[in-house]
Scaffold this motif. Sequence first.
Motif, PDB file in Angstrom:
ATOM      1  N   GLY A 143       0.880  -1.163  -0.026  1.00 33.16           N
ATOM      2  CA  GLY A 143       0.085  -0.018   0.005  1.00 33.16           C
ATOM      3  C   GLY A 143       0.763   1.386   0.011  1.00 33.16           C
ATOM      4  N   ARG A 144       1.917   1.217   0.897  1.00 31.66           N
ATOM      5  CA  ARG A 144       2.798   2.372   0.682  1.00 31.66           C
ATOM      6  C   ARG A 144       3.335   2.545  -0.441  1.00 31.66           C
ATOM      7  NH1 ARG A 144       7.023   1.719   5.382  1.00 31.66           N
ATOM      8  NH2 ARG A 144       6.424  -0.274   5.189  1.00 31.66           N
ATOM      9  N   ALA A 145       3.862   1.406  -1.165  1.00 30.51           N
ATOM     10  CA  ALA A 145       4.353   1.554  -2.765  1.00 30.51           C
ATOM     11  C   ALA A 145       3.550   2.127  -3.460  1.00 30.51           C
ATOM     12  CB  ALA A 145       4.904   0.179  -3.179  1.00 30.51           C
ATOM     13  N   MET A 146       2.288   1.846  -3.292  1.00 29.65           N
ATOM     14  CA  MET A 146       1.117   2.399  -4.238  1.00 29.65           C
ATOM     15  C   MET A 146       0.986   3.977  -3.901  1.00 29.65           C
ATOM     16  SD  MET A 146      -3.065   1.231  -4.531  1.00 29.65           S
ATOM     17  CE  MET A 146      -2.735  -0.165  -5.139  1.00 29.65           C
ATOM     18  N   GLN A 147       1.026   4.176  -2.766  1.00 35.85           N
ATOM     19  CA  GLN A 147       0.849   5.809  -2.284  1.00 35.85           C
ATOM     20  C   GLN A 147       2.208   6.446  -2.699  1.00 35.85           C
ATOM     21  OE1 GLN A 147      -2.000   7.255  -0.683  1.00 35.85           O
ATOM     22  NE2 GLN A 147      -0.641   8.570  -1.973  1.00 35.85           N
ATOM     23  N   GLY A 148       3.150   6.066  -2.967  1.00 36.19           N
ATOM     24  CA  GLY A 148       4.506   6.668  -3.220  1.00 36.19           C
ATOM     25  C   GLY A 148       4.399   6.920  -4.792  1.00 36.19           C
ATOM     26  N   PHE A 149       3.955   6.050  -5.286  1.00 36.62           N
ATOM     27  CA  PHE A 149       3.640   5.986  -6.978  1.00 36.62           C
ATOM     28  C   PHE A 149       2.623   7.150  -7.146  1.00 36.62           C
ATOM     29  CE2 PHE A 149       1.964   4.679 -10.992  1.00 36.62           C
ATOM     30  CZ  PHE A 149       3.187   4.645 -11.496  1.00 36.62           C
ATOM     31  N   PHE A 150       1.554   7.232  -6.572  1.00 36.66           N
ATOM     32  CA  PHE A 150       0.487   8.108  -6.817  1.00 36.66           C
ATOM     33  C   PHE A 150       1.333   9.545  -6.771  1.00 36.66           C
ATOM     34  CE2 PHE A 150      -2.979   5.013  -6.213  1.00 36.66           C
ATOM     35  CZ  PHE A 150      -3.747   5.258  -7.481  1.00 36.66           C
ATOM     36  N   THR A 151       1.911   9.574  -5.642  1.00 36.98           N
ATOM     37  CA  THR A 151       2.552  10.886  -5.258  1.00 36.98           C
ATOM     38  C   THR A 151       3.530  11.683  -6.295  1.00 36.98           C
ATOM     39  OG1 THR A 151       2.524  10.255  -3.052  1.00 36.98           O
ATOM     40  CG2 THR A 151       3.597  12.182  -3.350  1.00 36.98           C
ATOM     41  N   MET A 152       4.324  10.374  -6.650  1.00 36.73           N
ATOM     42  CA  MET A 152       5.221  11.113  -7.920  1.00 36.73           C
ATOM     43  C   MET A 152       4.495  11.268  -9.015  1.00 36.73           C
ATOM     44  SD  MET A 152       8.438  11.354  -8.808  1.00 36.73           S
ATOM     45  CE  MET A 152       9.808  10.566  -7.981  1.00 36.73           C
ATOM     46  N   VAL A 153       3.265  10.547  -9.371  1.00 41.65           N
ATOM     47  CA  VAL A 153       2.888  10.868 -10.806  1.00 41.65           C
ATOM     48  C   VAL A 153       1.989  12.170 -10.693  1.00 41.65           C
ATOM     49  CG1 VAL A 153       1.341   9.974 -12.379  1.00 41.65           C
ATOM     50  CG2 VAL A 153       2.847   8.342 -11.483  1.00 41.65           C
ATOM     51  N   ASP A 154       1.628  12.473  -9.254  1.00 42.10           N
ATOM     52  CA  ASP A 154       0.748  13.643  -9.277  1.00 42.10           C
ATOM     53  C   ASP A 154       1.731  14.957  -9.348  1.00 42.10           C
ATOM     54  OD1 ASP A 154      -1.284  15.414  -7.930  1.00 42.10           O
ATOM     55  OD2 ASP A 154       0.222  15.404  -6.290  1.00 42.10           O
ATOM     56  N   ALA A 155       2.927  14.636  -8.856  1.00 42.60           N
ATOM     57  CA  ALA A 155       3.754  15.905  -9.171  1.00 42.60           C
ATOM     58  C   ALA A 155       4.326  16.021 -10.614  1.00 42.60           C
ATOM     59  CB  ALA A 155       5.282  15.432  -8.271  1.00 42.60           C
ATOM     60  N   ILE A 156       4.461  15.013 -11.201  1.00 37.41           N
ATOM     61  CA  ILE A 156       4.785  15.000 -12.658  1.00 37.41           C
ATOM     62  C   ILE A 156       3.537  15.786 -13.481  1.00 37.41           C
ATOM     63  CG2 ILE A 156       5.311  13.661 -14.829  1.00 37.41           C
ATOM     64  CD1 ILE A 156       6.600  11.577 -13.015  1.00 37.41           C
ATOM     65  N   ASN A 157       2.384  15.404 -13.004  1.00 36.94           N
ATOM     66  CA  ASN A 157       1.161  15.932 -13.741  1.00 36.94           C
ATOM     67  C   ASN A 157       1.249  17.406 -13.307  1.00 36.94           C
ATOM     68  OD1 ASN A 157      -1.208  16.079 -14.765  1.00 36.94           O
ATOM     69  ND2 ASN A 157      -2.139  16.324 -12.810  1.00 36.94           N
ATOM     70  N   ARG A 158       1.321  17.800 -12.123  1.00 41.37           N
ATOM     71  CA  ARG A 158       1.321  19.384 -11.718  1.00 41.37           C
ATOM     72  C   ARG A 158       2.420  20.194 -12.185  1.00 41.37           C
ATOM     73  NH1 ARG A 158       2.759  19.616  -6.994  1.00 41.37           N
ATOM     74  NH2 ARG A 158       2.681  17.752  -5.995  1.00 41.37           N
TER      75      ARG A 158
END
Lengths: 287, 458
Positions: B370-385
């Motif tokens: 779950g933490r891996a998944m959350q880390g991935f979302f966080t990174m992709v969110d930053a790239i999107n922003r």
Amino acid sequence: MSMSLLQVLIGGLLLGAVYALFSSGLTLIWGMMNVVNFAHGDFVMIAMYIAFMVWKLLGGGPFMAMPIAAMLLATLGIIAYFALVRHVMKGPMLAQILGTFGLALLLRYGMFWTFGANFQSLPENLVGGTYDLWGIRIQASRLLAGTLAIILTIALHLMLTRTSLGSKMLAVAEDATAAQLMGIRPDRMQAIAWGLAAGLTGIAGALIATFFYISPTVGETLAIIAFVTVSLGGFGSITGALVAGLLIGVIESLSGYLIGAVYKDIVVYTIFIAVLWFRPQGLMGKN
Amino acid sequence: MNRAAGVLRGDGPRANIIKNQHDKNRVDHGNAFVDRGWDMFKTIGLMKGTAIAGAALIFGLGLTGAFAQNTVKIGAVYPLSGNAASAGASAKAAIEVAVDVINNAHPELGDLTLARDAGLPNLNGAKVEVVFADNQGTPAAGQNQTLRLITEEKVHAVLGSYQSGITLTASAIAEKYGIPFLSPESVAANLTERGFKWFFRTTPVASDIAKIYMEFLTEMKAKGTKVDQIAIVNENTEYGTSIAKVIREAAQANGLNVGLEIPYSANTTDVQSQVLQLKDKNPDCIIFVSYTSDAILYMKTMQALGYKPPILIGDNSGFSDAAFLKSVGSIAQGAINRSAWSAGKPGSVTDRLNEMYKKKTGYDLDDSAGRAMQGFFTMVDAINRAGSTDPNKILTALKATDLKPNQLMMGYRGVKFDEKGNNILASALLIQIQGSDYVAVWPKESATAPLQMPYKGW
């Protein structure tokens, strides 16, 4: 002697006996044809998965798993001999190393593919729980594994030294060409050695599975111990493997308990190097 | 004899080709095989040339911006083989679920980052592609694989690497090349003490974890449970060593006594001697900091030797592995663990994610994955922003990250990084093995079941 220390000693002896059992196959193959089988640990791993499947599909314990694993592994050993080892033996030493190492990877990643990376485990009380003798606790599964290990290692030694098949195998080990002139077929004897060694590994795996975790990488962990046991006992010596296995089991447990778990490998390997310094052929190896 | 002849045969044509290169005007080969060899040589040369021209063309187009960005490449370095392979496989599956969530429209997942639309809206709906690499459970392989991902796969960001000791080496490569590196799960304290510019992590760190354990134990002590002596049993790489150190310090600060510390190697074949040491000292609470294989061995051996401490805490990793629960959960009843993951009520966003994960793997999502998944979302969110795959823009966006609890799938209070790259809103709660599952037991306001004391074992 405190009760804990006695418990440590008994635990170490039972552990060492199992080390001896899964090392005997490795030393037999070396003794027969000077080939180091790098796939040895992965043979044990396959046997552990067979024990797991026997329990899962048939509900059987180690007594059902042992003969099945022994037969399947013996078959695997003989196939490995005819399909791979016989050919790479003709090549340089490097070909042998890479050949059996390649086999190891094939088996390991084959299991990754089939069973996934997850750890499996047999139920705790598959072999009659734990005995409590005046405060010393002995797990039935380890007792069974340790006792059978000692019996099988001695039986293998007697087979090699007291039977005509054993004599033929030793003859091939001594001088394959001379043995051939005496009417013994070296490749048949070597195939038997591979079958026997792998079969023993099968029994070892089925026994270890009763108290250890099962995963595709477990062979790596176990193989290191097998190599240390075999070189400490003397490459090719069955009794050497037994003595060395027991010795390593006890030293590991004692040093882990008295000095600390992180230091136990240091103690084992220091003794290992010291022994090889004075006896490079190992404790019971021939010059 | 045969072998020697083979060598000779092999050498002949090759020697001739070299000769031809030096003397191209002389076409008198007199050997068909050599001719074929020389032709092949030329063909390969031609193919290479085309490839280089093609690459140059693509590169040129990329630079001028005429070529729309349609994939964002993220590298993920995880233990796909070696002793931690089961945890690596779970992380991989969790990230793959997140890729599905991001690349396809999932309006049913509510406010979860990037779930609503297909692809990354700020990059014209670009899709995310993950390149997985195997760290093989060794710091050296982790480093090499990160280098390969950055220099050969040209990934825009890297995620990883489960074991703290491997995150340590892998992130150093990303730092050197100026590529953002996010660790979703490595907790060792010193990872963020290196003054790195490109390193971030979303997980609660060693000090957060120690704080939770100490608050819990202090509360237990206040309620009358005996907590006079704590034992720490830790694996001896970066992860175990650093957590053990922080716990020891936190215990001292809270007036709790750590009477015994047992570091050990996670690759061990036998833990009887450690369990006997524990049995001799008989501490009131044991905190295990272990990976999966060793955690399984400890539970099996403790049962065999008939030993159970009154309080048993297993710090995440091994104890959170679904394989641990399945193989020895029945003899580890009452083991306490930390987690920031809870599947929640049926129909909730987390429950839906759990179902997606379960469909893929057959297991429930665990805290590590779950933490891996959350880390991935966080990174992709930053790239999107960032609206770009330019490393500097991603870096700026990562620094400006401010995710709210409703945008997350983990139970953190949010994601916001301090200047060192730690998530200041990371948090965790305590869970306990009761029956075949973990249930939330502490603190009281997040508990879904009452805490069961003492440790029951089997």
